[in-house]
Design a protein around this motif. Structure first.
Motif, PDB file in Angstrom:
ATOM      1  N   GLN A  14       0.825  -1.201   0.000  1.00 52.08           N
ATOM      2  CA  GLN A  14       0.000   0.000   0.000  1.00 52.08           C
ATOM      3  C   GLN A  14       0.863   1.256   0.000  1.00 52.08           C
ATOM      4  N   ARG A  15       1.935   1.242   0.762  1.00 49.65           N
ATOM      5  CA  ARG A  15       2.830   2.397   0.798  1.00 49.65           C
ATOM      6  C   ARG A  15       3.500   2.613  -0.556  1.00 49.65           C
ATOM      7  N   ALA A  16       3.847   1.532  -1.225  1.00 48.97           N
ATOM      8  CA  ALA A  16       4.458   1.642  -2.554  1.00 48.97           C
ATOM      9  C   ALA A  16       3.491   2.272  -3.547  1.00 48.97           C
ATOM     10  N   GLU A  21       1.582   7.344  -6.518  1.00 46.94           N
ATOM     11  CA  GLU A  21       0.651   8.447  -6.709  1.00 46.94           C
ATOM     12  C   GLU A  21       1.293   9.778  -6.322  1.00 46.94           C
ATOM     13  N   LYS A  22       2.146   9.761  -5.318  1.00 45.39           N
ATOM     14  CA  LYS A  22       2.836  10.989  -4.907  1.00 45.39           C
ATOM     15  C   LYS A  22       3.761  11.475  -6.012  1.00 45.39           C
ATOM     16  N   GLN A  23       4.439  10.551  -6.687  1.00 44.29           N
ATOM     17  CA  GLN A  23       5.341  10.938  -7.765  1.00 44.29           C
ATOM     18  C   GLN A  23       4.581  11.584  -8.923  1.00 44.29           C
ATOM     19  N   LYS A  65      -3.369   9.851 -17.686  1.00 40.48           N
ATOM     20  CA  LYS A  65      -2.948  10.614 -16.498  1.00 40.48           C
ATOM     21  C   LYS A  65      -2.652   9.675 -15.335  1.00 40.48           C
ATOM     22  N   GLN A  66      -3.506   8.700 -15.118  1.00 41.95           N
ATOM     23  CA  GLN A  66      -3.315   7.752 -14.024  1.00 41.95           C
ATOM     24  C   GLN A  66      -2.039   6.941 -14.213  1.00 41.95           C
ATOM     25  N   ALA A  67      -1.722   6.603 -15.471  1.00 40.81           N
ATOM     26  CA  ALA A  67      -0.544   5.782 -15.772  1.00 40.81           C
ATOM     27  C   ALA A  67       0.720   6.602 -15.941  1.00 40.81           C
TER      28      ALA A  67
END
Length: 371
Positions: A14-16, A21-23, A65-67
């Motif tokens: 989950q953190r990965a 998403e942060k990047q 955008k998501q990818a």
């Protein structure tokens, strides 16, 4: 299969994902909106729609955008989403002569009926990096144009000129004898070989752009015998029609942006009546490179020869970007047991070889992965 065997397991996964998403939104620049992707990166969304097999520009913009611009990932997202949708019906067949043409060039004919329509392209200019884009202030570069926009014409297909002269050999469609003319649906029926041409065209249309281009190029490089002449390359909007559920009338519900290409290949073997064979390509959006590669592969597969690009089973298995995406990506997942087994076998063979070379006939105990 996931990295659940490591310490913290699902929390780490989950953190990965959160870091990914942060990047996507990291940095000091403004976030890119879905509308901007849809408006300014139409070539990118067109590729995602074509490979995903779903014509939905806004959904494609979301997927891109998501990818983070990864077209393979975006196509995967689109195809996965499409698989969840209810199928309401099928559109009616349309003639591509109805294409509302915005660009049409014919490398075969200089004075093509209807004229050459260059449209928007940089095919005839140098590929130089434009450093002025770093100071782009968002103004429209065409705002000083004086020319009044004209409606794009509907043009006669170049191939029809050759057909009228009896110079084009039409391939077998491979339709089911019990249901002549019924189109094959590769999304609902497994393909068996030899595959009908409708199935070949569908799979090529959904193929990964790079793979379609590379295999088409292999024919041009001499790993085959297809070096075609393009009859024409066209882009424009094609009407999508359905049968009205209440009146039964045929109604136009939308238009889809497509690129269409037909190429011709001379057949000299028919000494008494030489003709042209032809290949066909049609893809979503503006993607001329893929449409041309598709037409080359269509022509090559019809030859059914020994070259790699002439083997339908090989081509259709290789060009599917989602299949190749999955197989390549899965190599990043845990393979601890299989690798340990291979490692044990390598060590065992090396020990036996070393023992044989030293003259020691004592048996060597093999160690399994379970030990």
């Amino acid at each position: 299969m996931g990295y659940v065997a490591v310490e913290a397991g699902e929390d780490v996964i989950q953190r990965a994902e959160e870091l990914f998403e942060k990047q996507r939104v990291d940095g000091e620049s403004d976030q890119l909106s879905v509308e901007q992707v849809d408006d300014q990166f139409s070539r990118l969304t067109a590729q995602a729609m074509s490979e995903g097999g779903l014509y939905a520009p806004r959904l494609a913009a979301i997927a891109v955008k998501q990818a983070q611009g990864d077209t393979a990932e975006a196509a995967f997202l689109l195809r996965a989403y499409r698989s969840t949708l209810e199928r309401w019906g099928s559109s009616r067949p349309v003639e591509t002569a109805e294409l509302f043409t915005t660009r049409r060039v014919s490398p075969a004919y200089k004075d093509v009926p209807g004229g050459q329509v260059l449209g928007a392209t940089k095919d005839y200019t140098q590929r130089l990096l434009d450093f002025e884009l770093t100071d782009d202030d968002g103004t429209d570069p065409t705002e000083e144009w004086d020319a009044e926009p004209e409606d794009p014409p509907q043009l006669r297909n170049v191939m029809e000129v050759l057909r009228d002269q009896g110079l084009v050999h039409n391939p077998e469609t491979g339709s089911d004898e019990d249901q002549p003319g019924t189109p094959f649906d590769a999304t609902r029926e497994p393909i068996t070989y030899p595959a009908p041409r409708a199935a070949v065209l569908q799979e090529l249309a959904r193929g990964e752009t790079g793979a379609v281009t590379a295999l088409g190029y292999s024919e041009l490089r001499g790993y085959g015998q297809v070096h075609p002449t393009l009859g024409e390359v066209r882009t424009g909007d094609l009407p999508v029609r359905i049968e009205h559920p209440y009146t039964g009338d045929e109604v136009e519900v939308t238009r889809a942006s497509v690129t269409e290409t037909e190429c011709v290949v001379p057949i000299y073997e028919k000494a008494d009546d030489p003709q042209f064979s032809f290949g066909y390509g049609l893809v979503f959006g503006r993607n001329e490179r893929k449409a041309i590669g598709m037409s080359i592969l269509d022509a090559a597969i019809q030859l059914d020869g020994d070259a790699p690009a002439q083997d339908a089973e090989f081509v259709l298995d290789i060009v599917d970007g989602i299949d190749s995406f999955g197989f390549i990506e899965h190599l990043k997942l845990p393979h601890y047991v299989t690798f340990q087994s291979i490692l044990d076998r390598i060590r065992s063979i090396r020990e036996r070889t070393a023992a044989a070379s030293s003259g020691d006939d004592a048996p060597v105990q093999e160690v399994s992965a379970d030990d």
